[in-house]
Design a protein around this motif. Structure first.
Motif, PDB file in Angstrom:
ATOM      1  N   ASP B 213     -37.435  86.674 -21.016  1.00 54.76           N
ATOM      2  CA  ASP B 213     -37.837  88.080 -21.014  1.00 54.76           C
ATOM      3  C   ASP B 213     -37.301  88.802 -19.783  1.00 54.76           C
ATOM      4  N   SER B 214     -37.300  88.075 -18.657  1.00 53.24           N
ATOM      5  CA  SER B 214     -36.926  88.747 -17.408  1.00 53.24           C
ATOM      6  C   SER B 214     -35.625  88.224 -16.822  1.00 53.24           C
ATOM      7  N   GLY B 215     -35.152  87.093 -17.293  1.00 51.27           N
ATOM      8  CA  GLY B 215     -33.931  86.549 -16.706  1.00 51.27           C
ATOM      9  C   GLY B 215     -33.365  85.394 -17.516  1.00 51.27           C
ATOM     10  N   LEU B 216     -32.263  84.849 -16.999  1.00 48.47           N
ATOM     11  CA  LEU B 216     -31.614  83.710 -17.658  1.00 48.47           C
ATOM     12  C   LEU B 216     -32.357  82.439 -17.261  1.00 48.47           C
ATOM     13  N   GLN B 217     -32.610  81.579 -18.234  1.00 50.53           N
ATOM     14  CA  GLN B 217     -33.417  80.379 -17.968  1.00 50.53           C
ATOM     15  C   GLN B 217     -32.502  79.171 -17.769  1.00 50.53           C
ATOM     16  N   ILE B 218     -32.762  78.430 -16.687  1.00 53.17           N
ATOM     17  CA  ILE B 218     -31.972  77.214 -16.408  1.00 53.17           C
ATOM     18  C   ILE B 218     -32.932  76.059 -16.131  1.00 53.17           C
ATOM     19  N   LEU B 219     -32.666  74.921 -16.761  1.00 50.61           N
ATOM     20  CA  LEU B 219     -33.468  73.731 -16.471  1.00 50.61           C
ATOM     21  C   LEU B 219     -32.746  72.929 -15.390  1.00 50.61           C
ATOM     22  N   PHE B 220     -33.444  72.702 -14.296  1.00 54.47           N
ATOM     23  CA  PHE B 220     -32.901  71.920 -13.181  1.00 54.47           C
ATOM     24  C   PHE B 220     -33.747  70.649 -13.104  1.00 54.47           C
ATOM     25  N   ALA B 221     -33.164  69.528 -13.537  1.00 51.86           N
ATOM     26  CA  ALA B 221     -33.933  68.270 -13.621  1.00 51.86           C
ATOM     27  C   ALA B 221     -33.333  67.250 -12.667  1.00 51.86           C
ATOM     28  N   ILE B 222     -34.158  66.773 -11.739  1.00 50.78           N
ATOM     29  CA  ILE B 222     -33.642  65.840 -10.730  1.00 50.78           C
ATOM     30  C   ILE B 222     -34.451  64.547 -10.745  1.00 50.78           C
ATOM     31  N   TRP B 223     -33.765  63.441 -10.530  1.00 52.21           N
ATOM     32  CA  TRP B 223     -34.410  62.129 -10.522  1.00 52.21           C
ATOM     33  C   TRP B 223     -34.748  61.746  -9.092  1.00 52.21           C
ATOM     34  N   PHE B 224     -35.837  61.027  -8.930  1.00 53.16           N
ATOM     35  CA  PHE B 224     -36.270  60.622  -7.591  1.00 53.16           C
ATOM     36  C   PHE B 224     -37.046  59.305  -7.674  1.00 53.16           C
ATOM     37  N   LEU B 225     -37.141  58.622  -6.529  1.00 50.57           N
ATOM     38  CA  LEU B 225     -37.964  57.406  -6.459  1.00 50.57           C
ATOM     39  C   LEU B 225     -39.415  57.840  -6.515  1.00 50.57           C
ATOM     40  N   LYS B 226     -40.256  57.124  -7.250  1.00 48.68           N
ATOM     41  CA  LYS B 226     -41.636  57.602  -7.443  1.00 48.68           C
ATOM     42  C   LYS B 226     -42.386  57.788  -6.126  1.00 48.68           C
TER      43      LYS B 226
END
Lengths: 259, 285
Positions: B213-226
């Motif tokens: 509705d207000s902007g472009l949507q980007i999924l930023f998915a990062i992996w990490f040690l728990k």
């Protein structure tokens, strides 16, 4: 290039600075204690510098180690990182069936600082380069490793490597009936000794024999200095001696990660 | 001295036998249950060992009591009959507890989680302190103690957050429509590369997911040690905001454009010296 692995004599209330590659270390001798601070410079540096500084810098964080007054001697020694390192070849590499190659991995060491003439007090270990974390295995099982941006090479540089790196030769033999594509290589540094070379430091050679997708690969960590250069004394012994006929997952990257 | 007459040889012998059974049987039972539970703990989990120890101990104790009673001259068949009736009555009265007990046994052997894991059940998230026969005890991250009946764990959905050694953290980033998507994706990739808690592999994902509705949507998915969860969560958000500010990338907030009709111009409003002047009205002077 100056030898970075040396003993320093630091007078009371004196501050000395040393630079080994991108890592700068300040050492200050105070009453009853040693004080150590460090920071990193950007980029791949090939500098080794030691010297007395007039004033102890206050802008960096200092760590204190209560160590008595008796000794004013401090020693610097290279040790391997505390986790395995994952390295990529400079270019995607395929070892055709029946052939072999040697990959040179330039591992950045940690600097072990000990106090006392016989290095009896271990103060700290400082990594010479801040390595990022990576995972070797699938998302449900595997091992946490350091990731090296500095690629593995199929040839040694004529200009040499930084003083903070040791060269680990990995001899890869493809005895399978398929081509071996190497995208990543996991080096278990706990099995590596460090030897003094003529121009740089070396580790013992790692010999990997690939038998095929199902059979895996056999890894052997040799117990003598490599013969690529005239190597001399053993500087640091490995943390864990390798057992014979070790089978490990060493190559990776043929499958993509699940989304 | 009438009470001395009670001590006939038979009765004295029975009393001695009772004492012997108790003094030998009880320690033997304790040793046996401990040895078996140690064996189970070595090969299975501490929870299974606890169940095995308790089951062994209480079953053995029941047998000891029956033997003792028979030595004292009670009729066991009548007693067992009465116990059966009483058991049914107790069973009806303690339906919930029994359901929890059976669920507890299933949970212990199914092993969906272990002591020390962090789990989410409904709105509750916490670290498991113990898995008992009737309930699971959690410590929430704000140090509250929560007891969850086993029955509800069997019936409902349980998420084990720390089962696997690495995890993925998903951030939905929104940028203004005027931004260059390719550049935004490069900046996000660079943020992940420079954050030491982000794993290099599995590689971070930067995916353009749609038009919001207000902007472009980007999924930023990062992996990490728990173990790095808090460090990553604190650092990555700050880094995204700072870097977007540096690069001049606008993070939009929800806004609406209001029109007076489908084909009209926006309301012509000017702000002059803190006074709102409608340009359609006659100007002073």
């Amino acid at each position: 290039m100056m030898n970075p692995w040396r003993t320093l004599n630091v007078k009371p209330q004196q501050c000395q600075r040393c630079q080994i590659g991108p890592l700068r270390i300040w050492v200050y001798r105070n009453t009853h204690e040693w004080m150590i601070a460090y920071d990193y410079q950007m980029g791949e540096k090939k500098i080794v510098e030691f010297g007395v500084v007039e004033e102890k810098p206050d802008s960096i964080a200092w760590s204190q180690y209560i160590a008595g007054d008796e000794d004013s001697v401090i020693q610097f020694r290279p040790v391997m990182p505390d986790r395995s390192v994952v390295v990529r070849p400079k270019n995607p590499t395929k070892v055709l069936q029946g052939l072999e190659c040697v990959m040179y991995v330039f591992i950045p060491v940690s600097i072990s600082i000990t106090a006392g003439a016989r290095a009896e007090l271990s103060l700290c270990e400082i990594p010479s380069v801040l390595l990022s974390n990576t995972w070797f295995g699938d998302t449900m099982s595997g091992e946490s490793c350091y990731s090296m941006r500095f690629p593995a090479e199929l040839a040694l540089f004529s200009s040499g490597v930084g003083p903070h790196r040791v060269i680990c030769p990995v001899k890869i033999k493809n005895r399978s009936k398929e081509d071996l594509e190497i995208q990543r290589l996991c080096v278990r540094v706990e099995h590596l000794n460090i030897y003094k070379g003529k121009h740089c430091e070396w580790t013992n050679e790692v010999r990997v024999t690939y038998e095929g997708e199902d059979q895996g690969c056999e890894i052997k960590y040799t117990e003598k200095p490599p013969d690529y250069e005239e190597t001399g004394e053993l500087i640091t012994k490995c943390q864990v001696p390798a057992s014979k006929g070790l089978f490990h997952k060493t190559f990776s990257g043929l499958k993509s990660w699940p989304f | 001295m009438e009470w001395l007459e009670w001590f006939t040889i038979d009765k004295t012998m029975s009393a001695v036998r009772c004492i012997l059974i108790l003094t030998i049987g009880l320690p033997l039972l304790l040793i046996l249950s401990r040895v078996v539970s140690k064996f189970v703990e070595k090969h299975y989990t501490p929870q299974s060992a606890m169940v095995v120890r308790q089951v062994l101990f209480y079953t053995g104790l029941l047998f000891l009591i029956i033997i003792e009673l028979s030595q004292m001259g009670f009729k066991i068949t009548a007693l067992l009959g009465a116990a059966g009736v009483a058991g049914m009555a107790i069973g009806f009265a303690a339906q919930t507890s029994l359901s929890n007990l059976i669920s507890g046994i299933f949970l212990i052997f199914e092993k969906p989680f272990e002591v020390g894991d962090a789990i989410t059940v409904g709105d509750t998230t916490g670290t498991i302190l113990s898995i008992d026969l009737l309930s699971v005890k959690l410590r929430q991250f704000d140090n509250k103690f929560v007891r969850i009946p086993n029955e509800s764990l069997i019936k409902g959905q349980v998420t084990n957050i720390t089962r696997f050694p690495i995890r993925r953290y998903d951030i939905n980033v929104s940028v203004a429509y005027k931004e260059d998507i390719k550049r935004v994706m490069e900046v996000l990739q660079d943020i992940a590369d420079k954050n030491p808690c982000c794993l290099d592999e599995p590689e971070p994902l930067v995916i353009f997911t749609g038009f919001g509705d207000s902007g472009l949507q980007i999924l930023f998915a990062i992996w990490f040690l728990k173990t790095d969860f808090l460090k990553l969560r604190n650092s990555i958000m700050t880094e995204i905001k700072n870097r977007f500010d540096q690069e001049g990338i606008e993070i939009p907030f929800p806004h609406q454009s209001i029109y007076t009709g489908s084909a009209t111009r926006p309301f012509p409003i000017q702000i002059v010296d803190n006074q709102i002047i409608d340009s359609r009205l006659p100007q002073p002077g």
